[in-house]
Design a protein around this motif. Structure first.
Motif, short mmCIF file in Angstrom:
data_model
loop_
_atom_site.label_atom_id
_atom_site.label_comp_id
_atom_site.label_asym_id
_atom_site.label_seq_id
_atom_site.Cartn_x
_atom_site.Cartn_y
_atom_site.Cartn_z
N SER A 43 25.83 11.74 16.52
CA SER A 43 24.70 12.66 16.40
C SER A 43 24.52 13.53 17.64
O SER A 43 23.89 14.59 17.58
CB SER A 43 23.40 11.87 16.13
N SER A 46 27.58 17.38 19.17
CA SER A 46 27.49 18.84 19.22
C SER A 46 27.05 19.32 20.60
O SER A 46 27.39 20.44 21.02
CB SER A 46 26.53 19.37 18.15
N TRP A 47 26.32 18.46 21.32
CA TRP A 47 25.84 18.85 22.65
C TRP A 47 26.93 18.80 23.71
O TRP A 47 26.76 19.36 24.80
CB TRP A 47 24.64 17.99 23.06
N ALA A 50 27.52 22.42 23.30
CA ALA A 50 26.33 23.25 23.55
C ALA A 50 25.91 23.23 25.02
O ALA A 50 25.56 24.27 25.58
CB ALA A 50 25.18 22.78 22.66
N TYR A 211 18.54 26.94 24.58
CA TYR A 211 18.26 25.70 23.86
C TYR A 211 17.68 26.00 22.48
O TYR A 211 18.04 25.37 21.48
CB TYR A 211 17.30 24.82 24.66
N LEU A 214 20.54 27.32 20.29
CA LEU A 214 21.56 26.33 19.97
C LEU A 214 21.06 25.23 19.04
O LEU A 214 21.84 24.65 18.29
CB LEU A 214 22.11 25.70 21.26
N SER A 215 19.76 24.95 19.09
CA SER A 215 19.23 23.87 18.26
C SER A 215 18.39 24.37 17.08
O SER A 215 18.14 23.63 16.13
CB SER A 215 18.37 22.92 19.10
N SER A 218 19.26 24.00 13.03
CA SER A 218 20.09 22.81 12.80
C SER A 218 19.30 21.55 13.16
O SER A 218 18.92 20.77 12.28
CB SER A 218 21.38 22.90 13.61
N ASP A 219 19.02 21.38 14.45
CA ASP A 219 18.23 20.21 14.87
C ASP A 219 16.74 20.38 14.56
O ASP A 219 16.04 19.39 14.30
CB ASP A 219 18.40 19.99 16.38
N HIS A 220 16.27 21.62 14.62
CA HIS A 220 14.85 21.90 14.38
C HIS A 220 14.72 23.19 13.56
O HIS A 220 15.50 24.13 13.76
CB HIS A 220 14.09 22.07 15.71
N ILE A 227 10.61 25.19 18.69
CA ILE A 227 11.42 26.40 18.82
C ILE A 227 10.55 27.60 19.18
O ILE A 227 10.91 28.40 20.07
CB ILE A 227 12.21 26.67 17.52
#
Length: 464
Positions: A43, A46-47, A50, A211, A214-215, A218-220, A227
């Protein structure tokens, strides 16, 4: 008396440094399954990519300014030292969290490599020679793009994934030795004032923005409080940064450079063109594999035509740009890029594989005629004392174009694709992305029309 620089040895060292910096962008992807199997933390993986992008983008303009303040050699040594240290730690990582932190350190070091290398080349050469050398250095990225998967695959299969990082150590050490021993430039003895507040506010602003990009999605969700809050923080600290830079005695990024038309136009062009070419390298393999039904190997090799055409055109442009005119070269290349993306936007689901080869060759040739002259005129637009900052601003805008482009294209693509089992949905999502890319290519062609005429550029170059 300052010893004479051994130009050939310095160039070999710079090419080696550029090579490992470019190689690291592509080589890590080949080891993904093995790293996840060894370190777990799928999980978080991806970072690994990133955080490298984030820290590199933040470090580029900072190192560019430091190179102007403290000399190219010292900043190059610090940058490659951090990159090699980060590589050693990445190879020794025992968890995914450790790998992410060490990749962040590696990315900081990488932020010094390209801008300082290009700045040193700009110092050592002028006029036509500078154009030729920029063509050679631009080729390094394409060579690394071709060799990265092969080298990474070999280490993963025959040795260990950890050697995709350890390989940087001997090459980096050789580059450091060659540049520090053979590069000799006079350093002005004066008190250096570092713009700490400007650096801090810039870092916070860009980190929050990257950030979020990049997130987000997908993440948020894009409309999540996190965001939105990150975008707000980025905007507030950007305003603070601009306020500080206007008043700083030795600003990190002198705002005066943004009053130079050549620099503004080439930065806008770099932002636009690198956003669409990066998007193309992501979505072209998806089309080949998911829509045309070719193998993963075939889809992975599809970017090779662009990787070969780009350095070829870069070298030709470096030799011809002063004959045909710098502006004419960039406009010609931008026109080829437009032609390639119009062809791309016209693709149908049953369009043959060979069309892709033609499209990527045309776009690669166009980018070669855009990127090399653009880099040369950026270096010629300012004097020695601001050349590092000018190079860094150009590379930052290109990197920002890549990051923002990926975020925007991904959002558009996801709006059209609800299931990966539908070829028509996949094609519709990518076609929407291709149309936007085509519009951006046209916007770039319009933007480069604002470049000064060749005679004005040459007059400015001679005075810079």
């Amino acid at each position: 008396m300052t010893p004479k620089t051994n130009v050939n040895m310095v160039i070999i060292g710079l090419l080696a440094a550029m090579f490992i910096g470019a190689l690291d962008v592509t080589i890590v992807a080949t080891a993904t399954p093995h790293i996840i199997a060894d370190l777990h933390g799928v999980s978080l993986f991806s970072w690994v990519f990133a955080v490298y992008t984030l820290t590199t983008c933040v470090a580029v303009p900072i190192f560019g300014k430091l190179a102007d303040l403290f000399g190219r050699k010292a900043v190059f040594a610090v940058g490659i030292g951090l990159f090699v240290l980060g590589s050693i730690l990445c190879g020794a990582a025992q968890s995914m969290a450790e790998l992410i932190w060490f990749r962040a350190l590696q990315g900081i070091g990488a932020g010094a490599l390209a801008p300082v290398c290009f700045t040193i080349v700009g110092d050592l050469f002028s006029g036509k020679q500078r154009g030729k050398m920029m063509g050679v250095f631009s080729s390094v990225w394409s060579v690394a793009g071709l060799l990265g998967p092969l080298i990474g695959g070999y280490f993963v299969d025959q040795v260990s994934w950890r050697w995709i990082f350890y390989i940087n150590v001997p090459i980096g050490a050789a580059a450091l030795l060659l540049v520090t021993v053979f590069l000799h430039q006079p350093i002005e003895r004066r008190v250096k004032k570092v713009d700490y507040l400007g650096t801090l506010t810039f870092t916070v602003s860009l980190s929050a923005l990257l950030y979020a990009l990049l997130s987000g999605g997908s993440d948020h969700p894009w409309d999540s409080p996190l965001i939105i809050g990150l975008f707000a923080v980025a905007a507030v600290f950007l305003l603070l940064f601009l306020w500080i830079e206007k008043r700083a005695e030795e600003p990190m990024m002198p705002l005066s450079i943004f009053r130079i038309r050549v620099l503004n136009v080439t930065n806008v062009s770099g932002f636009l063109t690198f956003s669409i070419t990066t998007g193309l390298t992501i979505y072209s393999p998806i089309w080949i594999q998911s829509v045309l039904g070719h193998s993963a190997t075939s889809s992975g090799l599809i970017v090779m035509p662009m990787s070969l055409a780009w350095p070829l055109a870069s070298n030709i442009a470096g030799r011809l740009m002063y004959r045909m005119g710098v502006k004419a070269s960039i406009v010609f290349g931008s026109s080829l890029v437009v032609a390639g993306f119009i062809w791309l936007a016209a693709l149908q689901m049953n369009s043959p594989y060979v069309y892709w080869i033609g499209i990527l060759v045309v776009i690669g040739l166009g980018m070669g005629f855009v990127a090399t002259p653009s880099t040369v005129v950026v270096q010629s637009a300012v004097g020695w004392e601001n050349r590092g900052v000018a190079n860094a601003s150009s590379m930052l805008l290109r990197a920002m174009g890549q990051t923002i482009g990926i975020a925007v294209f991904g959002t558009i693509y996801n709006q059209h694709v609800t299931t990966l089992d539908s070829k028509s949905e996949l094609a519709a999502g990518m076609h929407a992305v291709f149309l936007l890319m085509c519009a951006i290519a046209i916007a770039n062609l319009l933007a480069v029309q604002f470049l000064p005429k060749h005679r004005e550029l040459m007059a400015h170059q001679q005075s810079a």
